[in-house]
Design an enzyme around this catalytic site. Structure first.
Site, short mmCIF file in Angstrom:
data_model
loop_
_atom_site.label_atom_id
_atom_site.label_comp_id
_atom_site.label_asym_id
_atom_site.label_seq_id
_atom_site.Cartn_x
_atom_site.Cartn_y
_atom_site.Cartn_z
N ALA A 21 1.80 1.37 6.48
CA ALA A 21 1.17 0.99 4.90
C ALA A 21 2.86 0.89 4.37
O ALA A 21 4.13 0.59 4.64
CB ALA A 21 0.55 2.63 4.33
N HIS A 22 2.40 0.98 3.16
CA HIS A 22 4.03 0.05 2.06
C HIS A 22 4.77 1.03 1.58
O HIS A 22 4.79 2.45 1.38
CB HIS A 22 2.97 0.09 0.56
CG HIS A 22 2.36 0.35 -0.26
ND1 HIS A 22 1.97 0.81 -1.51
CD2 HIS A 22 2.23 2.17 0.38
CE1 HIS A 22 0.90 1.28 -1.93
NE2 HIS A 22 1.65 2.68 -0.71
#
Length: 344
Positions: free
Chosen positions: A236-237
């Site tokens: 994820a980010h």
């Protein structure tokens, strides 16, 4: 093909036996035949060693005399030695330099690069020498890809990302898609937060098929030098992964988690967001990591396999633990000496 003495001259090790034996490929002990070089990395395969038809074997120093009828290469780590021999027998093919007529290219391409059919490269893309862009790949504007990196067919790299030298990205991987960032109104409606960071990938990184790495929300998502990522991983980010960390298939890593160097994460493990994992941590397969890890070591959080009926019975006991703990506290309170009566 190589003579055994040629292999030792290139890769080191100690040669015992006929130096002139020629080997053509590497194989397992069980499958090896004449002209094959096998290896013993685990003593549980000793019975296969005696039965093997390999022309030569790679052995550890403490196993060098377990096989005396054939030549052998003695190395401290037979599996690592096997990997290096396998690279010699299976060199990476050189790029077929040029741009396929069916590719859509809006940037400068080095003469040594290979651009496959159906590939799409937007404006401002920067490619190093000997880059391979496979069929059907898409590379967004302003992305930089370092020397010798290879993209298998249908890799997608969004705009502005950075990929280092000598990387391998397998088919279907998506680099730089938006991270999962939303704010919620009182009505329940979700408001998208623009994801304006990048994905920055170091040198000598391998990324498996259909793995996805989201771009950062504000800062970058970073994959350190030498990392090896298996297939179907979700990163994820704003995640940061330290150098030489290896992650097996189907792992999910939530946003803003930081993982140290030289870690190993087993298949289907899950890490929730905003955690910190220190260097040299091993996380077993199937483990859910819900808090930060500050000390190196092996961490496991899974339940061993058992028959369904046994699992139901054991879980029913688990649900009663709170009540049992309360009963123990009550009994301890009743016998702490305060309620004991002295004899008449």
């Amino acid at each position: 093909m190589f003579r055994l003495d040629e292999l030792v001259a290139r890769l080191g090790g100690v040669l015992v036996g006929d130096a002139g034996v020629v080997v053509r490929r590497v194989a397992t002990l069980e499958q090896a035949g004449e002209g094959d070089l096998a290896f013993l990395a685990n003593r549980k395969y000793l019975p296969q060693l005696q039965r093997s038809a390999a022309s030569a074997v790679i052995l550890a120093p403490d196993a060098r005399d377990l096989l005396v009828d054939r030549p052998r290469i003695v190395a401290p780590d037979p599996y690592l030695y096997f990997a290096r021999v396998a690279q010699l027998f299976n060199p990476v093919p050189a790029p077929q330099a040029g741009i396929h007529p069916l590719a859509a290219v809006a940037c400068a391409v080095p003469p040594s690069a290979e651009i496959g059919p159906g590939a799409s490269l937007e404006e401002g893309v920067e490619l190093g020498e000997d880059v391979v862009v496979g069929a059907g790949c898409h590379i967004g504007r302003g992305t930089r890809i370092g020397r010798g990196t290879r993209l298998a067919p249908r890799v997608t790299i969004y705009h502005g990302c950075v990929v280092g030298d000598d990387c391998i990205i397998h088919a279907g991987a998506v680099i730089g898609a938006d991270g999962f960032g939303f704010a919620r109104e009182k009505s329940g409606r979700w408001v998208k937060i623009p994801q304006v960071g990048r994905v920055v990938i170091g040198n000598d990184v391998e990324i498996g098929a259909n793995t996805t790495i989201d771009r950062g929300a504000l800062d970058d998502t970073v994959i350190g030098d030498g990392c090896k990522l298996d297939n179907q991983i979700q990163i994820a980010h704003n995640v940061h992964i330290g150098a030489c960390t290896a992650i097996a298939g189907c792992v999910g890593i939530a946003g803003s988690t930081r993982i140290g160097a030289r870690c190993m994460i087993g298949g289907q493990a899950g890490l929730i967001g905003h955690l910190s994992i220190c260097d040299d941590v091993v996380i077993s397969a199937g483990t859910l990591v819900s808090k930060s890890i500050t000390q190196p070591g092996v961490y496991t959080g899974s339940v061993p396999l058992q028959r369904h009926a046994d699992w139901v019975r054991n879980f029913s006991h688990l649900r009663r633990l709170d009540a049992l703990a309360e009963r123990v506290r009550t009994l301890e309170h009743g016998h702490d000496g305060r309620n004991d009566r002295k004899p008449d």
